[in-house]
Design an enzyme around this catalytic site. Structure first.
Site, PDB file in Angstrom:
ATOM      1  N   LYS A 100       2.966  46.327   9.446  1.00  0.00           N
ATOM      2  CA  LYS A 100       3.921  47.520   8.976  1.00  0.00           C
ATOM      3  C   LYS A 100       3.975  47.897   7.751  1.00  0.00           C
ATOM      4  O   LYS A 100       4.523  48.532   6.566  1.00  0.00           O
ATOM      5  CB  LYS A 100       5.450  47.525   9.385  1.00  0.00           C
ATOM      6  CG  LYS A 100       6.607  48.456   9.392  1.00  0.00           C
ATOM      7  CD  LYS A 100       7.223  48.612  10.459  1.00  0.00           C
ATOM      8  CE  LYS A 100       7.162  48.453  11.784  1.00  0.00           C
ATOM      9  NZ  LYS A 100       8.094  48.863  12.619  1.00  0.00           N
ATOM     10  N   LYS A 112       9.356  37.268  10.962  1.00  0.00           N
ATOM     11  CA  LYS A 112      10.953  38.185  11.745  1.00  0.00           C
ATOM     12  C   LYS A 112      11.673  36.690  13.201  1.00  0.00           C
ATOM     13  O   LYS A 112      10.618  35.787  12.141  1.00  0.00           O
ATOM     14  CB  LYS A 112       9.763  38.587  13.461  1.00  0.00           C
ATOM     15  CG  LYS A 112      10.586  39.261  13.560  1.00  0.00           C
ATOM     16  CD  LYS A 112      10.793  40.776  13.558  1.00  0.00           C
ATOM     17  CE  LYS A 112      11.718  41.403  14.404  1.00  0.00           C
ATOM     18  NZ  LYS A 112      11.507  43.369  14.239  1.00  0.00           N
ATOM     19  N   ASN A 227      19.957  54.584  18.147  1.00  0.00           N
ATOM     20  CA  ASN A 227      20.149  55.037  16.780  1.00  0.00           C
ATOM     21  C   ASN A 227      18.661  56.024  16.331  1.00  0.00           C
ATOM     22  O   ASN A 227      18.755  57.335  15.428  1.00  0.00           O
ATOM     23  CB  ASN A 227      19.752  53.816  16.005  1.00  0.00           C
ATOM     24  CG  ASN A 227      19.557  54.041  14.688  1.00  0.00           C
ATOM     25  OD1 ASN A 227      18.847  54.128  14.065  1.00  0.00           O
ATOM     26  ND2 ASN A 227      21.476  54.310  13.856  1.00  0.00           N
ATOM     27  N   SER A 357      15.101  49.001   3.770  1.00  0.00           N
ATOM     28  CA  SER A 357      15.491  48.305   3.033  1.00  0.00           C
ATOM     29  C   SER A 357      14.915  47.783   2.054  1.00  0.00           C
ATOM     30  O   SER A 357      15.420  47.059   1.141  1.00  0.00           O
ATOM     31  CB  SER A 357      15.178  47.143   4.233  1.00  0.00           C
ATOM     32  OG  SER A 357      15.548  47.121   5.167  1.00  0.00           O
TER      33      SER A 357
HETATM   34  N1  LIG Z   1      16.980  50.530  15.183  1.00  0.00           N
HETATM   35  C1  LIG Z   1      15.837  50.976  14.464  1.00  0.00           C
HETATM   36  O1  LIG Z   1      15.867  50.891  12.807  1.00  0.00           O
HETATM   37  C2  LIG Z   1      14.093  50.243  14.784  1.00  0.00           C
HETATM   38  C3  LIG Z   1      13.414  50.226  13.573  1.00  0.00           C
HETATM   39  C4  LIG Z   1      12.554  49.952  14.083  1.00  0.00           C
HETATM   40  C5  LIG Z   1      12.209  50.053  15.596  1.00  0.00           C
HETATM   41  N2  LIG Z   1      12.802  50.088  16.216  1.00  0.00           N
HETATM   42  C6  LIG Z   1      12.481  50.371  17.855  1.00  0.00           C
HETATM   43  O2  LIG Z   1      12.802  51.943  18.478  1.00  0.00           O
HETATM   44  C7  LIG Z   1      13.349  51.590  19.403  1.00  0.00           C
HETATM   45  C8  LIG Z   1      14.984  52.189  19.780  1.00  0.00           C
HETATM   46  O3  LIG Z   1      15.426  50.821  18.914  1.00  0.00           O
HETATM   47  P1  LIG Z   1      16.998  51.429  19.362  1.00  0.00           P
HETATM   48  O4  LIG Z   1      17.367  51.046  17.806  1.00  0.00           O
HETATM   49  O5  LIG Z   1      17.021  53.113  18.446  1.00  0.00           O
HETATM   50  O6  LIG Z   1      17.846  50.991  19.903  1.00  0.00           O
HETATM   51  P2  LIG Z   1      19.241  51.428  20.850  1.00  0.00           P
HETATM   52  O7  LIG Z   1      19.219  50.368  21.509  1.00  0.00           O
HETATM   53  O8  LIG Z   1      20.613  52.223  19.912  1.00  0.00           O
HETATM   54  O9  LIG Z   1      18.976  52.344  22.060  1.00  0.00           O
HETATM   55  C9  LIG Z   1      17.946  52.649  22.766  1.00  0.00           C
HETATM   56  C10 LIG Z   1      18.098  54.083  24.230  1.00  0.00           C
HETATM   57  O10 LIG Z   1      16.797  53.805  24.695  1.00  0.00           O
HETATM   58  C11 LIG Z   1      17.584  53.982  26.570  1.00  0.00           C
HETATM   59  N3  LIG Z   1      16.624  53.033  27.314  1.00  0.00           N
HETATM   60  C12 LIG Z   1      16.842  51.486  26.915  1.00  0.00           C
HETATM   61  N4  LIG Z   1      15.959  51.557  28.153  1.00  0.00           N
HETATM   62  C13 LIG Z   1      15.972  52.335  28.771  1.00  0.00           C
HETATM   63  C14 LIG Z   1      14.744  52.453  30.186  1.00  0.00           C
HETATM   64  N5  LIG Z   1      13.987  51.809  30.094  1.00  0.00           N
HETATM   65  N6  LIG Z   1      14.914  53.805  30.112  1.00  0.00           N
HETATM   66  C15 LIG Z   1      14.799  54.733  29.245  1.00  0.00           C
HETATM   67  N7  LIG Z   1      15.755  54.476  28.258  1.00  0.00           N
HETATM   68  C16 LIG Z   1      16.281  53.303  28.194  1.00  0.00           C
HETATM   69  C17 LIG Z   1      18.789  53.257  25.620  1.00  0.00           C
HETATM   70  O11 LIG Z   1      19.452  54.093  26.961  1.00  0.00           O
HETATM   71  C18 LIG Z   1      19.325  54.001  24.537  1.00  0.00           C
HETATM   72  O12 LIG Z   1      19.697  55.723  24.682  1.00  0.00           O
HETATM   73  C19 LIG Z   1      13.180  50.203  20.369  1.00  0.00           C
HETATM   74  O13 LIG Z   1      11.886  50.212  20.701  1.00  0.00           O
HETATM   75  C20 LIG Z   1      13.130  49.649  18.648  1.00  0.00           C
HETATM   76  O14 LIG Z   1      12.502  47.705  18.327  1.00  0.00           O
HETATM   77  C21 LIG Z   1      13.954  50.421  15.967  1.00  0.00           C
END
Ligand SMILES: NC(=O)c1ccc[n+]([C@@H]2O[C@H](COP(=O)([O-])OP(=O)(O)OC[C@H]3O[C@@H](n4cnc5c(N)ncnc54)[C@H](O)[C@@H]3O)[C@@H](O)[C@H]2O)c1
Length: 424
Positions: A100, A112, A227, A357
């Site tokens: 990435k 990580k 998020n 970042s």
């Molecule tokens: N936040 C970041 O900056 C970031 C960066 C890179 C990758 N990601 C990836 O993006 C994804 C989401 O991250 P986030 O920060 O938004 O998390 P978050 O915890 O803020 O939100 C997760 C969302 O997914 C939903 N969810 C969880 N399990 C579920 C399921 N089994 N079925 C349906 N919905 C489900 C939750 O209800 C919530 O709405 C993850 O895979 C994370 O690794 C996040």
């Protein structure tokens, strides 16, 4: 060690799948066996025990930091807090970070970290003690030009603030550039909150311009409204797309006329799930239906593996944007590819956070304070640049997925750096 034994030496599905994708891209790109052998082993794996004294009793938490490869610069990657995380999960995630960071043109290798803890089950004092303990245990392995951690699953700016404070005390100077995604008041930057969702929206708009008739009026289904999913929906709506389906862990909703994501977020904040949102034209749907709706764009933004061999044939979207990490399995992608459905990979789509970042790290090193618009402009430029490189490369390849093009682009940069250094 041969290629196959390198892939199967771990008893961890996620790591084996990351190594399989890596091998496929290394073979396709013609980089050679030596390169795969190198990248299938992290350069350094640190395991630490973190003792904390709570109410007079000592508890030991287990922590890791996997530093996968630093050919392109200091290691960089998040720290996740999770009760079931394993060292091998961490190795898989660190390998993805190497790719990435390279794909996005950042001067970083991949890393990580993790602590085996359920943050929901401990007090704030215990969480602070564990966070500070982790920074202390790793003090000689991290630093602005060694390894720069950031938040990941269940970690946040408060945890980064404790860690940067502890690290600064240990080294006897203020060292903000050692951690990123810090609070704005502690040299963080104002774009942090929405950077990943914004970056994913930029990738989606670029993809829609090339593979659909543009983003204006394109219909979108979004799984996950945290998020990433929320901010992505917010920005896509601003760009003229119509978000017609939204789902989270509590259920999913559909409205052919499109939602206002800010209104849906308000309901989710108040009641805990988007499923409680109501209004004219809105109906509740199941998550299976959301993933197989007849929409232009499907965005899995929740968890890994949701589009897999069992539902890949039912997907009707024209393009899929991997906003989550690893939401489309390798066998599902094969099915989708044959059906002419394009999958845009996580190492590009969700890189807005790590690009932000990088910008924060540059600010901290120079003591710059950039405002929101300036940071956003830089983010925009770097994300669009990565998309264009992947698209141009993909167009010149035949029989390749967009993920193949992205992986090969990322690997090429690492390969060149390793060649110049004389590592291979
Ligand atoms: N936040 C970041 O900056 C970031 C960066 C890179 C990758 N990601 C990836 O993006 C994804 C989401 O991250 P986030 O920060 O938004 O998390 P978050 O915890 O803020 O939100 C997760 C969302 O997914 C939903 N969810 C969880 N399990 C579920 C399921 N089994 N079925 C349906 N919905 C489900 C939750 O209800 C919530 O709405 C993850 O895979 C994370 O690794 C996040």
């Amino acid at each position: 060690m041969g290629l196959n034994s390198s892939i199967t030496r771990y008893n961890n599905l996620f790591l084996n799948s990351v190594l399989s994708n890596l091998k496929r891209a290394i073979d396709l790109g013609g980089f050679g066996e030596e390169f795969f052998t190198y990248l299938s082993h992290p350069m350094r794996t640190v395991s630490v025990s973190i003792p904390v004294k709570i109410n007079g009793t000592i508890k030991i938490y287990e922590g890791y930091r996997v530093q996968h490869n630093n050919a392109l610069g200091p290691f960089k990657g998040g720290i996740r807090f999770h009760p079931e995380v394993t060292l091998e999960d961490d190795m898989a995630l660190a390998t993805i970070m190497t790719l990435k960071n390279s794909l996005n043109g950042l001067p970083y290798g991949g890393a990580k970290g993790a602590i085996r803890i359920d943050p929901a089950k401990v007090s704030k004092e215990e969480l602070e003690a564990v966070s500070r303990g982790y920074a202390r245990a790793l003090v000689q392995f991290i630093g602005p030009d060694i390894d720069i951690p950031a938040p990941d699953l269940n970690t946040n700016p408060q945890i980064m603030a404790w860690m940067v404070d502890e690290y600064s005390k240990m080294v006897g100077r203020n060292a903000p550039a050692t951690f990123t995604a810090k609070p704005v008041q502690l040299w963080g930057n104002p774009v942090r909150e929405y950077s990943t969702g914004y970056g994913a929206a930029l990738w989606t708009r670029n993809a829609a311009r090339r593979f659909l008739k543009g983003i204006e009026g394109a219909t979108v289904a979004v799984q996950g409204f945290g998020n990433v999913g929320y901010w992505l929906s917010h920005f896509l709506t601003e760009m003229g797309a119509k978000v017609v389906a939204i789902g989270d862990i509590g259920g999913a909703i559909y409205n052919p006329n499109g939602f206002n994501p800010d209104d849906v977020k308000a309901t989710e904040r108040k009641t805990g799930t988007v499923a409680n949102y109501s209004g004219s034209g809105v109906r509740k749907i199941g998550m299976d239906e959301l993933l197989t709706l007849n929409v232009d764009i499907l965005v899995p933004a929740a968890v890994e593996g949701v589009i897999n061999y069992s539902n890949a044939n039912a997907v009707k979207a024209k393009i899929i944007m991997e906003a989550a990490n690893g939401p489309v399995t390798a066998d599902a992608e094969e099915v989708l590819y044959k059906r002419g459905i394009y999958v845009f990979p996580d190492i590009g789509v969700n890189a807005g956070g790590v690009v932000m970042s990088y910008l924060e790290w540059v600010e901290n090193l120079q003591w710059f304070i950039w405002d929101e618009e300036e940071t956003k402009k830089k983010l925009d430029y770097m994300i669009t640049n990565a998309f264009n490189r992947v698209y141009d490369r993909w167009q010149k390849m035949s029989g390749a997925t967009i993920r193949d093009a992205a992986y090969i682009d990322a690997l090429d940069r690492i390969y060149q750096a390793m060649k110049w250094r004389g590592w291979i």
